[in-house]
Write a protein that holds these residues in place. Structure first.
Motif, PDB file in Angstrom:
ATOM      1  N   ALA A  45       0.831  -1.204   0.000  1.00 37.89           N
ATOM      2  CA  ALA A  45       0.000   0.000   0.000  1.00 37.89           C
ATOM      3  C   ALA A  45       0.870   1.259   0.000  1.00 37.89           C
ATOM      4  O   ALA A  45       1.905   1.312   0.665  1.00 37.89           O
ATOM      5  N   PHE A  46       0.431   2.251  -0.771  1.00 42.01           N
ATOM      6  CA  PHE A  46       1.108   3.546  -0.820  1.00 42.01           C
ATOM      7  C   PHE A  46       0.105   4.647  -0.519  1.00 42.01           C
ATOM      8  O   PHE A  46      -1.079   4.525  -0.826  1.00 42.01           O
ATOM      9  N   ASP A  47       0.598   5.724   0.082  1.00 48.12           N
ATOM     10  CA  ASP A  47      -0.244   6.885   0.357  1.00 48.12           C
ATOM     11  C   ASP A  47      -0.325   7.802  -0.856  1.00 48.12           C
ATOM     12  O   ASP A  47      -1.316   8.496  -1.056  1.00 48.12           O
ATOM     13  N   LEU A  48       0.763   7.807  -1.655  1.00 48.73           N
ATOM     14  CA  LEU A  48       0.832   8.725  -2.800  1.00 48.73           C
ATOM     15  C   LEU A  48       1.595   8.088  -3.945  1.00 48.73           C
ATOM     16  O   LEU A  48       2.647   7.475  -3.738  1.00 48.73           O
ATOM     17  N   LEU A  49       1.063   8.276  -5.147  1.00 48.77           N
ATOM     18  CA  LEU A  49       1.762   7.914  -6.378  1.00 48.77           C
ATOM     19  C   LEU A  49       2.202   9.227  -7.016  1.00 48.77           C
ATOM     20  O   LEU A  49       1.360  10.082  -7.304  1.00 48.77           O
ATOM     21  N   LEU A  50       3.494   9.394  -7.191  1.00 53.07           N
ATOM     22  CA  LEU A  50       4.057  10.573  -7.855  1.00 53.07           C
ATOM     23  C   LEU A  50       4.645  10.072  -9.160  1.00 53.07           C
ATOM     24  O   LEU A  50       5.640   9.351  -9.155  1.00 53.07           O
ATOM     25  N   SER A  51       3.997  10.404 -10.276  1.00 49.61           N
ATOM     26  CA  SER A  51       4.394   9.806 -11.552  1.00 49.61           C
ATOM     27  C   SER A  51       4.588  10.827 -12.658  1.00 49.61           C
ATOM     28  O   SER A  51       3.805  11.768 -12.797  1.00 49.61           O
ATOM     29  N   ASP A  52       5.631  10.587 -13.458  1.00 53.42           N
ATOM     30  CA  ASP A  52       5.810  11.332 -14.691  1.00 53.42           C
ATOM     31  C   ASP A  52       4.692  10.909 -15.630  1.00 53.42           C
ATOM     32  O   ASP A  52       4.160   9.797 -15.519  1.00 53.42           O
ATOM     33  N   ILE A  53       4.325  11.776 -16.561  1.00 57.42           N
ATOM     34  CA  ILE A  53       3.305  11.407 -17.536  1.00 57.42           C
ATOM     35  C   ILE A  53       3.948  10.674 -18.712  1.00 57.42           C
ATOM     36  O   ILE A  53       3.487   9.618 -19.125  1.00 57.42           O
ATOM     37  N   ARG A  54       5.034  11.216 -19.222  1.00 59.95           N
ATOM     38  CA  ARG A  54       5.645  10.654 -20.431  1.00 59.95           C
ATOM     39  C   ARG A  54       6.720   9.641 -20.064  1.00 59.95           C
ATOM     40  O   ARG A  54       7.805  10.012 -19.606  1.00 59.95           O
ATOM     41  N   PHE A  71      -6.879   1.345  -6.510  1.00 69.39           N
ATOM     42  CA  PHE A  71      -6.561   1.910  -5.185  1.00 69.39           C
ATOM     43  C   PHE A  71      -7.174   3.307  -5.075  1.00 69.39           C
ATOM     44  O   PHE A  71      -6.461   4.308  -5.044  1.00 69.39           O
ATOM     45  N   PRO A  72      -8.500   3.403  -5.010  1.00 72.11           N
ATOM     46  CA  PRO A  72      -9.171   4.709  -5.051  1.00 72.11           C
ATOM     47  C   PRO A  72      -8.821   5.664  -3.910  1.00 72.11           C
ATOM     48  O   PRO A  72      -8.943   6.876  -4.066  1.00 72.11           O
ATOM     49  N   ALA A  73      -8.346   5.158  -2.790  1.00 71.90           N
ATOM     50  CA  ALA A  73      -8.016   6.030  -1.662  1.00 71.90           C
ATOM     51  C   ALA A  73      -6.622   6.667  -1.793  1.00 71.90           C
ATOM     52  O   ALA A  73      -6.319   7.639  -1.111  1.00 71.90           O
ATOM     53  N   MET A  74      -5.794   6.111  -2.670  1.00 67.86           N
ATOM     54  CA  MET A  74      -4.426   6.624  -2.829  1.00 67.86           C
ATOM     55  C   MET A  74      -4.446   7.945  -3.592  1.00 67.86           C
ATOM     56  O   MET A  74      -5.159   8.096  -4.574  1.00 67.86           O
ATOM     57  N   LYS A  75      -3.655   8.884  -3.133  1.00 68.78           N
ATOM     58  CA  LYS A  75      -3.530  10.173  -3.818  1.00 68.78           C
ATOM     59  C   LYS A  75      -2.572  10.009  -5.003  1.00 68.78           C
ATOM     60  O   LYS A  75      -1.622   9.234  -4.931  1.00 68.78           O
ATOM     61  N   LYS A  95      -9.487  12.278 -10.448  1.00 72.07           N
ATOM     62  CA  LYS A  95      -8.693  11.174  -9.927  1.00 72.07           C
ATOM     63  C   LYS A  95      -7.332  11.591  -9.390  1.00 72.07           C
ATOM     64  O   LYS A  95      -6.730  10.860  -8.613  1.00 72.07           O
ATOM     65  N   ILE A  96      -6.842  12.744  -9.834  1.00 66.98           N
ATOM     66  CA  ILE A  96      -5.512  13.181  -9.402  1.00 66.98           C
ATOM     67  C   ILE A  96      -5.598  14.450  -8.585  1.00 66.98           C
ATOM     68  O   ILE A  96      -6.584  15.179  -8.660  1.00 66.98           O
ATOM     69  N   VAL A  97      -4.560  14.714  -7.816  1.00 61.47           N
ATOM     70  CA  VAL A  97      -4.518  15.919  -6.996  1.00 61.47           C
ATOM     71  C   VAL A  97      -4.080  17.109  -7.833  1.00 61.47           C
ATOM     72  O   VAL A  97      -4.670  18.176  -7.776  1.00 61.47           O
ATOM     73  N   LEU A 117      -0.686  15.317   0.076  1.00 66.75           N
ATOM     74  CA  LEU A 117      -0.925  14.449   1.217  1.00 66.75           C
ATOM     75  C   LEU A 117      -1.891  15.067   2.223  1.00 66.75           C
ATOM     76  O   LEU A 117      -2.647  14.358   2.884  1.00 66.75           O
ATOM     77  N   ALA A 118      -1.883  16.394   2.310  1.00 63.94           N
ATOM     78  CA  ALA A 118      -2.767  17.093   3.252  1.00 63.94           C
ATOM     79  C   ALA A 118      -4.197  17.177   2.745  1.00 63.94           C
ATOM     80  O   ALA A 118      -5.133  17.268   3.530  1.00 63.94           O
TER      81      ALA A 118
END
Length: 119
Positions: A45-54, A71-75, A95-97, A117-118
């Motif tokens: 489980a992760f709290d946040l996914l930080l991803s490049d687009i390309r 994982f709908p609760a993950m940011k 879906k994204i922050v 995260l906040a």
């Protein structure tokens, strides 16, 4: 603090962001493309996914859609250096922050992650 998965195909940027977020006390995990990222998401489980687009193999847009459905609760926070990629992320707004523009300074990405995260 948070468990964060950083999915970025550029090794130096991925390492830079991971180090910066560890300074803030976060636990970071890394993936070099979307497919590897999705695999890591299924392992823990992760709290946040930080991803490049390309990225090769699976881009961040597809990764965000699949991650959100599983994982709908993950940011989710996306990064891009391309304006047209940012526009592609518009359909993900529920879906994204946010989408962080590259290049960014260290304080910018740390602030974006803290805000995600906040929220």
């Amino acid at each position: 603090m948070a468990r964060i998965l950083i999915t970025e195909d550029e090794d130096s940027l991925r390492s830079f962001v991971a180090r910066a977020l560890r300074l803030d006390g976060h636990e970071t995990h890394e993936a070099a493309d979307g497919a590897e990222g999705l695999e890591k998401l299924s392992e823990q489980a992760f709290d946040l996914l930080l991803s490049d687009i390309r990225m090769p193999v699976m881009d961040g847009i597809e990764l965000a859609h699949r991650a959100h459905s599983e994982f709908p609760a993950m940011k989710i926070l996306l990064m891009t250096g391309y304006a047209e990629q940012r526009e592609r992320a518009d359909d993900l707004s529920a879906k994204i922050v946010d989408v962080v523009s590259k290049p960014f300074a260290l304080p910018d990405i740390r602030k974006a992650v803290a805000s995600a995260l906040a929220g």
